[in-house]
Scaffold this motif. Structure first.
Motif, short mmCIF file in Angstrom:
data_model
loop_
_atom_site.label_atom_id
_atom_site.label_comp_id
_atom_site.label_asym_id
_atom_site.label_seq_id
_atom_site.Cartn_x
_atom_site.Cartn_y
_atom_site.Cartn_z
N MET A 1 0.75 7.11 -6.49
CA MET A 1 -0.43 7.95 -6.66
C MET A 1 -0.14 9.41 -6.37
O MET A 1 -0.60 10.30 -7.07
CB MET A 1 -1.55 7.45 -5.74
CG MET A 1 -2.12 6.10 -6.12
SD MET A 1 -3.23 5.44 -4.85
CE MET A 1 -4.44 6.76 -4.75
N GLN A 2 0.62 9.66 -5.32
CA GLN A 2 0.85 11.04 -4.89
C GLN A 2 1.97 11.72 -5.69
O GLN A 2 1.84 12.89 -6.07
CB GLN A 2 1.20 11.06 -3.41
CG GLN A 2 1.42 12.45 -2.84
CD GLN A 2 0.16 13.29 -2.85
OE1 GLN A 2 -0.94 12.77 -2.97
NE2 GLN A 2 0.32 14.60 -2.74
N GLU A 3 3.05 11.01 -5.93
CA GLU A 3 4.23 11.63 -6.56
C GLU A 3 4.37 11.31 -8.04
O GLU A 3 5.21 11.91 -8.71
CB GLU A 3 5.50 11.15 -5.83
CG GLU A 3 5.48 11.32 -4.31
CD GLU A 3 5.41 12.77 -3.89
OE1 GLU A 3 5.80 13.64 -4.70
OE2 GLU A 3 4.95 13.04 -2.76
N SER B 1 14.93 6.45 -7.98
CA SER B 1 13.59 6.93 -8.30
C SER B 1 13.34 6.83 -9.79
O SER B 1 14.23 7.09 -10.61
CB SER B 1 13.41 8.38 -7.85
OG SER B 1 13.42 8.47 -6.44
N PHE B 2 12.11 6.45 -10.15
CA PHE B 2 11.71 6.33 -11.56
C PHE B 2 10.37 7.05 -11.74
O PHE B 2 9.43 6.83 -10.98
CB PHE B 2 11.55 4.85 -11.95
CG PHE B 2 12.79 4.03 -11.77
CD1 PHE B 2 13.69 3.87 -12.82
CD2 PHE B 2 13.08 3.40 -10.56
CE1 PHE B 2 14.84 3.11 -12.68
CE2 PHE B 2 14.22 2.64 -10.40
CZ PHE B 2 15.11 2.49 -11.46
N ASP B 3 10.32 7.93 -12.73
CA ASP B 3 9.08 8.65 -13.02
C ASP B 3 8.13 7.74 -13.80
O ASP B 3 8.55 6.97 -14.68
CB ASP B 3 9.36 9.91 -13.85
CG ASP B 3 10.11 10.96 -13.03
OD1 ASP B 3 9.90 11.00 -11.81
OD2 ASP B 3 10.90 11.72 -13.63
N LEU B 4 6.85 7.84 -13.48
CA LEU B 4 5.82 7.08 -14.18
C LEU B 4 5.31 7.88 -15.37
O LEU B 4 5.27 9.12 -15.33
CB LEU B 4 4.68 6.73 -13.22
CG LEU B 4 5.09 5.85 -12.05
CD1 LEU B 4 3.95 5.74 -11.03
CD2 LEU B 4 5.50 4.47 -12.53
N PRO B 5 4.90 7.21 -16.45
CA PRO B 5 4.55 7.92 -17.68
C PRO B 5 3.23 8.68 -17.55
O PRO B 5 2.24 8.13 -17.06
CB PRO B 5 4.42 6.79 -18.72
CG PRO B 5 4.05 5.59 -17.91
CD PRO B 5 4.76 5.74 -16.61
N PRO B 6 3.19 9.96 -17.97
CA PRO B 6 1.92 10.69 -17.98
C PRO B 6 1.14 10.37 -19.25
O PRO B 6 1.75 10.04 -20.28
CB PRO B 6 2.36 12.15 -17.96
CG PRO B 6 3.69 12.15 -18.66
CD PRO B 6 4.34 10.82 -18.34
N PRO B 7 -0.18 10.47 -19.25
CA PRO B 7 -1.01 10.65 -18.06
C PRO B 7 -1.03 9.38 -17.21
O PRO B 7 -0.90 8.28 -17.73
CB PRO B 7 -2.39 10.95 -18.66
CG PRO B 7 -2.37 10.28 -19.99
CD PRO B 7 -0.97 10.40 -20.50
N PHE B 8 -1.22 9.56 -15.90
CA PHE B 8 -1.19 8.42 -14.98
C PHE B 8 -2.42 8.49 -14.09
O PHE B 8 -2.69 9.51 -13.46
CB PHE B 8 0.08 8.45 -14.13
CG PHE B 8 0.17 7.33 -13.14
CD1 PHE B 8 0.50 6.05 -13.55
CD2 PHE B 8 -0.05 7.56 -11.79
CE1 PHE B 8 0.58 5.00 -12.63
CE2 PHE B 8 0.04 6.54 -10.87
CZ PHE B 8 0.36 5.25 -11.29
N GLN C 1 0.83 -1.20 0.00
CA GLN C 1 0.00 0.00 0.00
C GLN C 1 0.87 1.25 0.00
O GLN C 1 0.55 2.25 -0.66
CB GLN C 1 -0.91 0.01 1.24
CG GLN C 1 -1.89 -1.14 1.30
CD GLN C 1 -3.04 -0.97 0.31
OE1 GLN C 1 -3.06 -0.05 -0.48
NE2 GLN C 1 -3.99 -1.89 0.36
N ALA C 2 1.98 1.22 0.74
CA ALA C 2 2.87 2.38 0.80
C ALA C 2 3.49 2.66 -0.57
O ALA C 2 3.63 3.82 -0.98
CB ALA C 2 3.96 2.15 1.85
N ALA C 3 3.89 1.61 -1.29
CA ALA C 3 4.44 1.79 -2.62
C ALA C 3 3.40 2.37 -3.57
O ALA C 3 3.70 3.24 -4.39
CB ALA C 3 4.97 0.46 -3.15
N MET C 4 2.16 1.89 -3.46
CA MET C 4 1.08 2.42 -4.28
C MET C 4 0.80 3.88 -3.95
O MET C 4 0.54 4.70 -4.83
CB MET C 4 -0.17 1.56 -4.11
CG MET C 4 -1.39 2.06 -4.87
SD MET C 4 -1.15 2.05 -6.67
CE MET C 4 -1.32 0.30 -7.01
N LEU C 5 0.86 4.22 -2.67
CA LEU C 5 0.61 5.59 -2.24
C LEU C 5 1.63 6.55 -2.83
O LEU C 5 1.29 7.65 -3.28
CB LEU C 5 0.62 5.67 -0.72
CG LEU C 5 0.34 7.04 -0.10
CD1 LEU C 5 -1.04 7.53 -0.51
CD2 LEU C 5 0.43 6.96 1.43
#
Length: 337
Positions: A145-147, A156-163, A138-142
């Protein structure tokens, strides 16, 4: 349209006005296209689109068999987005959703660690039965979702937009679940509740799903189009009284502070926080743009209020004893407003 549409100190340029018109037309096309495979659920589709263009996440609540997975996957298909479904289970570890470093041969006799992307590296994530995952996951998912970023082994790895994360919870069976922490619930803009279809819709579902394969839907948008529309939503003007009304509505949900009506005090132990005001305004902006409106109206705030506030209220034992839910309380607040 030659003149600028404005509210308070905000304004829409002529180009933005034309962009709102295009988004309104695209909204109608998206609903028509999705209705080819998803019977009914028009309000659910609208609420999902509101969250998507507000650049927020949503929590889907409904019994099994209401086409939640089909709806989300087809929504991604019409928008040319990468879709990923994660089935949350009690043994799911953070690396199962984020990915991890694995040792690989580079073809020249040397071995080195390379990062293998997990299912979070997609545009639309369906987190099925999210409350079945343990707290570390849950912490990894949080964080995602937030960052809109994940951290693995200090990198750190950025997730692709839109997300966007669309999480489901099964309201029937609660055995073996981990209740979502309030901080994570607050990250979901909306709680979208799916109800049983009508008799006519259920007959239509049987006809649609027991014949040949489902049709392939048209790609009506690209990721760049969606990002541009999300930026447009932020520029939709909001009259000053709408900000005031949204803040006062949220403050009425708080039993402490003297802002709640007397009848609510024994029914709610904890009300909505400041993020609810932000989500009311963002949701209203998104809904206005999807409806082709150049300015947020009171009805836009009221439209998103139930979905935005319901999961943020913690009811007391007295409310449960009377059979009152958080949704009932929000509906009464709106009726009195």
């Amino acid at each position: 349209m030659s003149q600028t549409v404005s509210a308070a100190n905000e304004s829409l340029s002529d180009d933005d006005v034309q962009a709102v018109d295009r988004l309104g037309q695209a909204h109608a096309q998206l609903c028509d296209e999705l209705s080819r495979v998803v019977v009914g659920q028009r309000d659910t589709i609208d609420q999902l689109l509101v969250c998507l263009f507000a650049r927020r996440h949503a929590l889907l609540m409904g019994v099994p068999g209401l086409a939640k997975t089909l709806l989300v996957s087809k929504l991604a298909e019409t928008m040319s987005l990468k879709f990923s479904r994660i089935q949350f289970t009690p043994d799911l570890m953070p690396m199962d959703i984020t990915g991890t470093d694995i040792l690989q041969d580079d073809g020249q006799g040397r071995r080195e660690f390379q990062f293998a992307h997990g299912p979070l590296f997609a545009n639309i994530i369906l987190a099925d039965e999210i409350n079945r995952a343990p707290p570390k996951t849950q912490a990894a998912m949080l964080e995602a979702m937030q960052e809109q970023r994940i951290t693995v082994v200090g990198k750190s790895f950025d997730l692709p937009p839109p997300f966007m994360v669309l999480a489901t919870q099964n309201p029937v069976e609660q055995e073996g679940t981990y209740p979502l922490p309030e901080a994570q619930l607050d990250r979901f803009m909306s709680l979208i509740e799916l109800d049983y279809p009508s008799e006519d819709e259920e007959i239509a579902i049987a006809r649609t799903t027991t014949g040949g394969s489902l049709p392939t839907l048209k790609h009506l948008m690209t990721p760049d189009d969606i990002i541009a529309h999300q930026d447009l939503v932020r520029r939709i003007p909001v009259p000053d009284h709408i900000y005031t009304d949204a803040a006062r509505l949220v403050r009425k949900t708080r039993p402490a502070g003297g802002t709640a009506p007397a009848w609510l005090l024994p029914l709610v132990s904890w009300g909505a926080g400041p993020r609810a005001v932000q989500d009311l305004i963002l949701g209203a902006k998104s809904r206005a743009a999807l409806e082709g409106s150049y300015m947020v109206r009171s009805e836009d705030v009221r439209y998103v209020a139930k979905c935005v506030l319901t999961h943020r209220l913690i009811t007391t034992f007295a409310a449960q004893a009377e059979g009152l839910t958080a949704r009932d309380i929000v509906e009464r607040l709106l009726a009195e407003d």
